[in-house]
Design an enzyme around this catalytic site. Structure first.
Site, PDB file in Angstrom:
ATOM      1  N   TYR A   1      -2.208  17.396  -7.783  1.00 20.66           N
ATOM      2  CA  TYR A   1      -1.518  16.233  -8.366  1.00 20.66           C
ATOM      3  C   TYR A   1      -0.092  16.603  -8.765  1.00 20.66           C
ATOM      4  CZ  TYR A   1      -0.144  12.944 -12.060  1.00 20.66           C
ATOM      5  OH  TYR A   1       0.555  12.061 -12.847  1.00 20.66           O
TER       6      TYR A   1
ATOM      7  N   ASP B   1       0.868  -1.186   0.000  1.00 16.62           N
ATOM      8  CA  ASP B   1       0.000   0.000   0.000  1.00 16.62           C
ATOM      9  C   ASP B   1       0.905   1.236   0.000  1.00 16.62           C
ATOM     10  OD1 ASP B   1      -1.699   2.069   0.418  1.00 16.62           O
ATOM     11  OD2 ASP B   1      -2.606   1.274   2.255  1.00 16.62           O
TER      12      ASP B   1
ATOM     13  N   TYR C   1      -0.877   8.210  -7.454  1.00 13.05           N
ATOM     14  CA  TYR C   1      -2.265   8.676  -7.332  1.00 13.05           C
ATOM     15  C   TYR C   1      -2.494   9.537  -8.565  1.00 13.05           C
ATOM     16  CZ  TYR C   1      -6.433  10.609  -5.074  1.00 13.05           C
ATOM     17  OH  TYR C   1      -7.722  10.970  -4.756  1.00 13.05           O
TER      18      TYR C   1
ATOM     19  N   LYS D   1       3.408  15.273  -7.147  1.00  8.32           N
ATOM     20  CA  LYS D   1       4.415  14.573  -7.954  1.00  8.32           C
ATOM     21  C   LYS D   1       5.759  15.310  -7.873  1.00  8.32           C
ATOM     22  CE  LYS D   1       4.021  11.515 -10.525  1.00  8.32           C
ATOM     23  NZ  LYS D   1       4.269  10.051 -10.332  1.00  8.32           N
TER      24      LYS D   1
HETATM   25  N1  LIG Z   1      -1.631   8.653 -17.121  1.00 10.51           N
HETATM   26  C1  LIG Z   1      -1.039   9.757 -17.584  1.00 10.51           C
HETATM   27  O1  LIG Z   1      -1.527  10.433 -18.492  1.00 10.51           O
HETATM   28  C2  LIG Z   1       0.287  10.197 -16.994  1.00 10.51           C
HETATM   29  C3  LIG Z   1       0.866  11.389 -17.461  1.00 10.51           C
HETATM   30  C4  LIG Z   1       2.095  11.780 -16.925  1.00 10.51           C
HETATM   31  C5  LIG Z   1       2.701  11.006 -15.976  1.00 10.51           C
HETATM   32  N2  LIG Z   1       2.111   9.870 -15.528  1.00 10.51           N
HETATM   33  C6  LIG Z   1       2.797   9.088 -14.498  1.00 10.51           C
HETATM   34  O2  LIG Z   1       3.076   7.804 -15.027  1.00 10.51           O
HETATM   35  C7  LIG Z   1       3.072   6.840 -13.973  1.00 10.51           C
HETATM   36  C8  LIG Z   1       2.190   5.672 -14.359  1.00 10.51           C
HETATM   37  O3  LIG Z   1       0.896   6.162 -14.672  1.00 10.51           O
HETATM   38  P1  LIG Z   1      -0.255   5.192 -15.203  1.00 10.51           P
HETATM   39  O4  LIG Z   1      -0.976   5.916 -16.279  1.00 10.51           O
HETATM   40  O5  LIG Z   1       0.296   3.839 -15.452  1.00 10.51           O
HETATM   41  O6  LIG Z   1      -1.177   5.174 -13.903  1.00 10.51           O
HETATM   42  P2  LIG Z   1      -2.480   4.317 -13.597  1.00 10.51           P
HETATM   43  O7  LIG Z   1      -2.859   3.496 -14.794  1.00 10.51           O
HETATM   44  O8  LIG Z   1      -3.473   5.255 -13.006  1.00 10.51           O
HETATM   45  O9  LIG Z   1      -1.956   3.312 -12.467  1.00 10.51           O
HETATM   46  C9  LIG Z   1      -1.629   3.753 -11.191  1.00 10.51           C
HETATM   47  C10 LIG Z   1      -1.101   2.576 -10.411  1.00 10.51           C
HETATM   48  O10 LIG Z   1      -0.774   3.021  -9.079  1.00 10.51           O
HETATM   49  C11 LIG Z   1      -1.379   2.111  -8.163  1.00 10.51           C
HETATM   50  N3  LIG Z   1      -1.706   2.753  -6.902  1.00 10.51           N
HETATM   51  C12 LIG Z   1      -2.368   3.918  -6.691  1.00 10.51           C
HETATM   52  N4  LIG Z   1      -2.507   4.125  -5.362  1.00 10.51           N
HETATM   53  C13 LIG Z   1      -1.921   3.068  -4.723  1.00 10.51           C
HETATM   54  C14 LIG Z   1      -1.735   2.698  -3.386  1.00 10.51           C
HETATM   55  N5  LIG Z   1      -2.180   3.455  -2.372  1.00 10.51           N
HETATM   56  N6  LIG Z   1      -1.085   1.547  -3.110  1.00 10.51           N
HETATM   57  C15 LIG Z   1      -0.628   0.752  -4.108  1.00 10.51           C
HETATM   58  N7  LIG Z   1      -0.784   1.043  -5.415  1.00 10.51           N
HETATM   59  C16 LIG Z   1      -1.411   2.192  -5.712  1.00 10.51           C
HETATM   60  C17 LIG Z   1      -2.629   1.630  -8.868  1.00 10.51           C
HETATM   61  O11 LIG Z   1      -3.083   0.446  -8.248  1.00 10.51           O
HETATM   62  P3  LIG Z   1      -4.650   0.009  -8.249  1.00 10.51           P
HETATM   63  O12 LIG Z   1      -4.873  -0.691  -9.554  1.00 10.51           O
HETATM   64  O13 LIG Z   1      -4.757  -0.881  -7.071  1.00 10.51           O
HETATM   65  O14 LIG Z   1      -5.460   1.275  -8.118  1.00 10.51           O
HETATM   66  C18 LIG Z   1      -2.094   1.419 -10.266  1.00 10.51           C
HETATM   67  O15 LIG Z   1      -1.400   0.196 -10.361  1.00 10.51           O
HETATM   68  C19 LIG Z   1       2.647   7.600 -12.716  1.00 10.51           C
HETATM   69  O16 LIG Z   1       3.795   7.975 -12.007  1.00 10.51           O
HETATM   70  C20 LIG Z   1       1.962   8.846 -13.255  1.00 10.51           C
HETATM   71  O17 LIG Z   1       2.060   9.926 -12.332  1.00 10.51           O
HETATM   72  C21 LIG Z   1       0.926   9.439 -16.023  1.00 10.51           C
END
Ligand SMILES: NC(=O)c1ccc[n+]([C@@H]2O[C@H](COP(=O)([O-])OP(=O)(O)OC[C@H]3O[C@@H](n4cnc5c(N)ncnc54)[C@H](OP(=O)(O)O)[C@@H]3O)[C@@H](O)[C@H]2O)c1
Length: 294
Positions: A127, A38, A63, A131
């Site tokens: 957010y 977690d 998050y 970050k």
């Molecule tokens: N998505 C975008 O457009 C975007 C843009 C720029 C940067 N990023 C960065 O890229 C990275 C990956 O993003 P993504 O798109 O793959 O994100 P995502 O699909 O939203 O996945 C987030 C992950 O974090 C886990 N998580 C969240 N809270 C948690 C907690 N309390 N304990 C354990 N696990 C937790 C989620 O688990 P659950 O499945 O259990 O919820 C999920 O596996 C992140 O660092 C994000 O900030 C994303």
């Protein structure tokens, strides 16, 4: 090579994509589910870090609910800032590298050209601020680290813009999409491949490059332009698609403000790691094709 690699956020877009890649024999990824790790709980992260001799950590967990973060800021800061802080502290203690994914949202978007890695940060929402907290915690931890900022992540997995457009396009004839925010769409699979190259370099070579990097697919577009591209691909199969109208962000109010300019300069990751992002259009085409097969 025998190496146990801890991957956080293994159910997310990037974490899933990392696990879908082929890894050299001996490199074993371990991606615990939230029940076992977690990220909002310091003790849980410490226990996971101490549970075995990790060779490297890739932190894809975050998050990512940008609007919800505005009112759930403590959880956002726990997961996006405190968790990277704990991971970095433990990585330093164990003398292992930490690879961390961050975001274009650390910038305010006011710059008129693409953001360089050293440009001034000034997040405009919770957010992005949380970050940035994570970045700073890692940068000041003394741990060997690579931070990769990315933007507009899309894939066949999880929640993202491509999937939303395809879903809405099924029964709408007209869609309004924001046309005044520009960014670089990024295929989670391409980002995962970049993270893998960085990870393998660090597993091979203790003095591999460290520091701040940007990765996104090449080129840039508005959300409206991205929606049009998605529906142009769908229409080549003869399917009927909605008319996509560009609207200003002011016509689509959200709890969190988004940067107008999310474009990232990726030169440094090319220079130090030989990673050459492909054009965003090819990335989008691959995702639409993958979703059609499902
Ligand atoms: N998505 C975008 O457009 C975007 C843009 C720029 C940067 N990023 C960065 O890229 C990275 C990956 O993003 P993504 O798109 O793959 O994100 P995502 O699909 O939203 O996945 C987030 C992950 O974090 C886990 N998580 C969240 N809270 C948690 C907690 N309390 N304990 C354990 N696990 C937790 C989620 O688990 P659950 O499945 O259990 O919820 C999920 O596996 C992140 O660092 C994000 O900030 C994303």
């Amino acid at each position: 090579m025998m190496a146990d690699v801890l991957v956080t956020g293994g159910t997310g877009q990037v974490g899933t994509s990392l696990q879908a890649l082929n890894w050299p024999e001996g490199v074993r990824l371990y991606a615990p589910l939230r029940q076992e790790l977690d990220l909002s709980n310091v003790a849980s992260i410490e226990a996971m870090m101490k549970s075995r001799e990790w060779a490297l950590v890739i932190n894809c967990g975050a998050y990512t609910a940008v609007d919800k973060a505005e009112t759930d800021s403590i959880t956002a800061w726990q997961v996006n800032a405190i968790a990277p802080c704990v991971l970095a502290q433990q990585a330093k203690a164990q003398d292992i590298p930490l690879i961390h994914v961050s975001t274009d949202y650390v910038f305010d978007g006011a710059k008129t050209t693409a953001y360089e890695v050293d440009d001034a940060v000034a997040p405009i929402g919770v957010y992005g601020a949380s970050k940035l907290g994570g970045e700073l915690a890692i940068r000041t931890s003394g741990a060997r680290h690579v931070i990769v900022r990315t933007a507009w992540v899309i894939s066949q997995y999880g929640h993202n813009f491509v999937k939303t457009m395809l879903r809405l396009g099924v029964d709408r004839t007209h869609l309004k999409v924001v046309g005044d925010q520009y960014g670089c769409p990024t295929h989670a699979g391409d980002l995962a491949a970049a993270l893998q190259m960085i990870a393998l370099r660090h597993l091979d070579f203790e003095a591999a490059p460290t520091g701040m990097y940007h990765f996104a697919n090449a080129g840039s577009v508005s959300w409206h332009g991205l929606a049009k591209e998605i529906f142009d691909i769908v229409a080549t199969n003869g399917a009927s698609v909605p008319v996509v109208e560009a609207i200003p962000s002011s016509d689509y109010p959200t709890p969190a403000k988004r940067p107008e300019n999310s474009r990232l300069v990726t030169d440094k990751i090319t220079k130090d790691f030989g990673i050459h992002p492909r054009d965003w259009q090819g990335a989008v085409a691959d995702i639409v094709a993958a979703l059609r097969q499902n």
